[in-house]
Every structure is written in structure tokens, then in C-alpha cells.
Scaffold this active site. Structure first.
Site, short mmCIF file in Angstrom:
data_model
loop_
_atom_site.label_atom_id
_atom_site.label_comp_id
_atom_site.label_asym_id
_atom_site.label_seq_id
_atom_site.Cartn_x
_atom_site.Cartn_y
_atom_site.Cartn_z
N THR A 46 0.88 -1.11 0.43
CA THR A 46 0.24 -0.38 -0.20
C THR A 46 1.31 1.47 -0.05
OG1 THR A 46 -2.38 -0.98 0.75
CG2 THR A 46 -1.51 1.33 1.44
N THR A 47 2.13 1.53 1.27
CA THR A 47 2.66 2.59 1.33
C THR A 47 3.18 2.80 -0.17
OG1 THR A 47 2.77 2.03 3.54
CG2 THR A 47 4.49 3.59 1.86
N TYR A 109 -13.06 -4.27 -3.38
CA TYR A 109 -13.71 -3.81 -3.65
C TYR A 109 -15.39 -4.64 -4.65
CZ TYR A 109 -17.43 -1.69 -7.52
OH TYR A 109 -18.54 -1.28 -8.16
N TYR A 135 -2.80 -9.85 4.23
CA TYR A 135 -2.89 -9.02 4.72
C TYR A 135 -4.15 -8.43 4.45
CZ TYR A 135 -2.05 -4.01 3.89
OH TYR A 135 -2.28 -2.08 4.28
N ARG A 140 -9.50 -0.52 3.70
CA ARG A 140 -9.43 -0.15 2.67
C ARG A 140 -9.49 -1.88 2.08
NH1 ARG A 140 -5.00 2.98 1.03
NH2 ARG A 140 -3.33 3.85 2.91
N LYS A 164 -0.39 -10.11 8.22
CA LYS A 164 -0.32 -8.88 8.42
C LYS A 164 -2.13 -8.31 8.91
CE LYS A 164 1.09 -3.88 6.96
NZ LYS A 164 0.77 -3.49 5.92
N ILE A 206 4.68 -4.52 9.83
CA ILE A 206 5.43 -4.45 9.05
C ILE A 206 4.66 -2.76 8.89
CG2 ILE A 206 4.45 -4.29 6.56
CD1 ILE A 206 4.42 -7.33 6.83
#
Length: 298
Positions: A46-47, A109, A135, A140, A164, A206
Site C-alpha cells: 500500500t505504502t 472492491y 494481509y 481499505r 499482517k 510491517i
């Protein structure tokens, strides 16, 4: 098949003035991370703005990271997707490029049922020979991995080794670790919950914070693992005001601003992400200085 213990950095993807990947800068910040105690490099998460990279950029970024790291720490590649076939493709290519493990986000989504999640993670893990970290970031993706689902996957699929956890739901994490009985490595996905998750048997974090405070983030985990719980807690609490500012706008907007304030020149963000609001940038700079981070004089 545990991949790492400690603090892994969810590293940013630096861009040049044309918003193309700046590979020399990526090598520079990887070297900075390793020199300052980071235990693993997590690329294209993501980052790292993976959702705005083309498949070609995504895979070249993984290949380059493996080359730059040179085996000094594990490289974990983000390869999740809202399409199982795409995730399998990215995962197989990441393994071929030398990644030590995969970070696979839940479908976003279109979401998935728990049955769908079991098939999704199983299909991806069966397509590769390297360890997989699930994850879970429902804020999100709109999709939550239930504790029973995570444990079933870890127990039944040999190379699904970790999770995570970024749900923010401590009760859910406690239930997960109670059911797991040691079969899964837990990594905090929230920088403000490193110590709480370590106390439940976590293996590390993380981290977004690690981009700008790698040694301190490493030390939060290391001190806890060494039995210095108070020292770990003190560092965690000291970091809270800075962490708050790193997430005052959607990640990675603030952390890229923070790195630019430090003089790293990692560039702008790819749209639809936009430059940080000026007032928030001032508050971020103040929190960085109060934490002890030196800002560039440029």
C-alpha cells in the site's frame, strides 16, 4: 517457513519529476533502511503505491529491490489483487525475480466471502514455493479475514505462514492467536499497535513509521523480544504523536511528505493521491522534530 522477526518497512516507491520510478533513489533508501536496523523490505505494498503501478513497473520494482538488497535482509513482495489470476501471475513472477516471500492483500472492491478467501489464498500459495503472509486491512478493502479463516489457511496450506493484521480490532487478533496455537506468524499492520500485538505473540511489524524512523521501529520490537517490555512500551508511546500525523491523511501521502522533509527527495504521489494539505504538513514537521528527526534545511 517464518520470513522475518522484527520490523519490516513497507517502503515507499520514489518517483522522479515525471512520476516515473526513481531506481537510484530506491537503492539509496533501501541502503538507508538496512543500515538503520530494518529487518525486512516490503516492496509494492500500500505504502509503495502498488495500485498505480503497471504490471511491468510492479515486477521491475520487485526485481530491482532484490538486486539492491543483495540478500542482506528478506524481500517480501506485495502481489495481491482483486483478481485471483492476476495475483497468481504477480506472485509467480515475484518468486522468479527472487522475492523471499509474498504479502497478499485480500481482494478489494469485489470483496469475497470467507469461502472465497480460502480459495483465493490457497490458489495463490499453491502456485508458488515461497512463504505467503496474508494481509488483512478491511478499512481499505472492505473485506475481513475472520480468525477461523486465517487459522484454517495456516494449518492446511504449508506455505501460508503469517498474517499482517491491520484491522485495528485487538479482540479479533486475540481470538486469532488463541485459535492459532502457534501456527501463524502475526505482524502488526498498525504502527500504533506494535506492542499490543507483540504481547499477544506477534513476530513484529510491517511498518510505515520505519520509512522515517527505522532504528526506533526496529528497537520497539527488539526490546520487547529481549524482555525489556518497559523500554519497548516507552518507545511505542513516544512515537504515538508522530504516528498520528503520519496517518492524518491517507497513507502514503504523509510519509512521502515526511521523507521529502528529511531530504530524501522521493517525489510526488501518483494520482488520485494528492500533495499533503499545507496545515497538515506543518503539524507533521513539528511532530517529526519533537520525535528527534532532523529535517533538511533545503
Amino acid at each position: 517457513m517464518a520470513i522475518f522477526t522484527g520490523a519490516g518497512v513497507a517502503i515507499v516507491t520514489p518517483f522522479n519529476e515525471n512520476r516515473e520510478i526513481n531506481y537510484p533513489k530506491l537503492e539509496e533508501i533501501i541502503n538507508y533502511q538496512i543500515a538503520n536496523g530494518t529487518d525486512s523490505i516490503i516492496i509494492c505494498g500500500t505504502t509503495g503505491e502498488a495500485s498505480t503501478l503497471t504490471h511491468e513497473e510492479h515486477l521491475e520494482c520487485i526485481r530491482a529491490t532484490v538486486e539492491y538488497v543483495k540478500g542482506r535482509v528478506p524481500v517480501i513482495a506485495g502481489t495481491g489483487s482483486n483478481c485471483t489470476e492476476t495475483a497468481i501471475y504477480l506472485s509467480k513472477e515475484a518468486q522468479q525475480h527472487g522475492a523471499d516471500g509474498l504479502l497478499v492483500v485480500t481482494p478489494y472492491y469485489n470483496k469475497a466471502t470467507q469461502k472465497g478467501l480460502i480459495e483465493y489464498f490457497t490458489d495463490i500459495a499453491n502456485a508458488v514455493d515461497i512463504p505467503v503472509i496474508m494481509y488483512n486491512v478491511p478499512g481499505r478493502t472492505g473485506c475481513n479475514i475472520n480468525p477461523e479463516t486465517a487459522v484454517a489457511l495456516a494449518k492446511n496450506v504449508d506455505n501460508i505462514v503469517g498474517i499482517k493484521e491491520a484491522s485495528g480490532n485487538i479482540s479479533q487478533v486475540a481470538k486469532l492467536m488463541s485459535l492459532a496455537e502457534g501456527c501463524i506468524d502475526l505482524y502488526s499492520g498498525n504502527d500504533d499497535q506494535i506492542v499490543p500485538l507483540l504481547s499477544l505473540g506477534g513476530s513484529g511489524v510491517i511498518s510505515v513509521l520505519s520509512n522515517i524512523a527505522p532504528q526506533e521501529t526496529h528497537d520497539i520490537v527488539a526490546k520487547f523480544m529481549q524482555g525489556d517490555v518497559k523500554g519497548s512500551m516507552d518507545l511505542q508511546l513516544k512515537a504515538i504523536p508522530l504516528i498520528d500525523q503520519l496517518f492524518c491523511e491517507v497513507n502514503p501521502i504523509p510519509v512521502k511528505m515526511a521523507m521529502n522533509l528529511m531530504g530524501f527527495e522521493v517525489g510526488e504521489l501518483r494520482k488520485p493521491l494528492t500533495t499533503m494539505e499545507e496545515g497538515n504538513a506543518v503539524k507533521l514537521a513539528k511532530a517529526m522534530k519533537e520525535f528527534g528527526i532532523k529535517l533538511s534545511e533545503k
